[in-house]
Design an enzyme around this catalytic site. Sequence first.
Site: not given
Ligand code: COA
Length: 429
Positions: A211, A213, A215, A234, A309, A357
């Site tokens: 996916g 991100g 990780i 995907e 998230l 955070k």
């Molecule tokens: N509470 C508050 N803020 C949070 C949080 C929480 N529980 N979890 C994450 N955040 C904030 C992070 O600090 C980060 O903020 P910043 O941009 O100011 O640094 C932001 O939210 C994004 O978090 P991050 O962990 O860096 O996101 P990522 O780029 O690794 O993406 C998803 C993670 C979950 C958003 C992304 O994987 C997604 O959209 N998933 C849904 C769709 C999916 O999985 N599709 C599958 C195939 S592509």
Amino acid sequence: MSDNLPSTVETIADALVDELSANDNLVVPIANGEPPHLLDALEARASSLTGVRVHQMHALRDRPYIRGEYRGQLEHVSWFLSYVTRPAYRAGQCSFSPANFSEVPQFLSVLEPAAVLAAASPPDQNGFFSLGVCADYSAALIGKTPFILEVNPNMPQTHGRNRVHRSQVKDWFEAESDLIEVAAKDPSPVDLAIAQQVADRIPDGATIQLGIGAIPGAVAQLLRDHADLGVHTELLSDPIIDLVEAGAVTGLRKRHRRGEIVTTFALGSKQLYDFCHDNAFVRFHPVDEVNDPRKIGQEPAFVSINSTLQVDLFGQCASETIGTNYYSGSGGQADFARGAQYSDGGHGFVVMRSTAKNGTVSKIVSELDPGAVVTTPKNTVDKIVTEFGVAELEGRTLEQRAKALIAIAAPAHRDELLRAARRRNLIRT
Ligand code: COA
């Protein structure tokens, strides 16, 4: 039907505006599948339109119509928010439609779109255009919806079910633009610690989905010494190139499309786009095929790796919202989680850092924030991974789930989570 010769963007945009009725729907492919010059021309004619809605996932170009500047004339409907559409949606300037990616073609078909406006690569010697780095929902509309193509010499000519013959195209024109590059995030030591636990559980011969991100990308870095991996994903992103170069990906143990990488769109660097060009090892197929959980489940040892998230003590994953704020979309997360669940020997990993955070906010919570939505539900979730371990949830009781999740929360947040779990009678000891 066109005479198969290229037209000009001005002529095509004028004709399109004449043909469109009030409240018609248009479809634009995901991300770099957007035809930038055609959308520029449509925006320039927005005052001649009434209530026309453009449907797209993950738009990457900031545009006036996305920011609501032609409200009532030309409007954007996002099916997955990006860094461009997220602020516009929050400001009430565009709309958002939630959906599993696998089902987007079906939902768009119901709207009976007037046309698909897509970027494409130049035609091959047989007269076929490819939709380049995309197949997504738009390729599913080939033969059902008129296609208007912006043919870009920089768009890779790709293989798969994303090809349209000149005779099937309503109109096309040529215009050059650069594809947008999205840099892969460098994994931090914490990301690598999470990724290592996932990589350790992936057997040789597994078929993987990675996916969006940092990780999931870090997991790929750790799979270079694996053998005979398959890729059915995907999103095709840069880390897969290294795996192919290292010889870890052969796809020879896949049941479907043996010996091929299957994807529905690619997004990353120019190196990735070059890798896709005329590479028959990589197949772009429509998302209703790629993300179909029943098909995914037919692959043995299918491994999905997606991020989230926030996770509650049942294991419900809020992956697209932060409280009431919409952040992204479901994409194919639930599609692949379901597929991995059906797969013999499959694993559905949901990965995340234990905190956000700067450690102040636990991503594992007793209850999801008010307003958060569930992307992967409790009955589908399999394994949640943080830097503190792997919580195995599939088939477990609520008490077992709560204990497993608290054990992988950041130590500073565990006592509070335990107290909350006891208050809710989730943990009885
Ligand atoms: N509470 C508050 N803020 C949070 C949080 C929480 N529980 N979890 C994450 N955040 C904030 C992070 O600090 C980060 O903020 P910043 O941009 O100011 O640094 C932001 O939210 C994004 O978090 P991050 O962990 O860096 O996101 P990522 O780029 O690794 O993406 C998803 C993670 C979950 C958003 C992304 O994987 C997604 O959209 N998933 C849904 C769709 C999916 O999985 N599709 C599958 C195939 S592509």
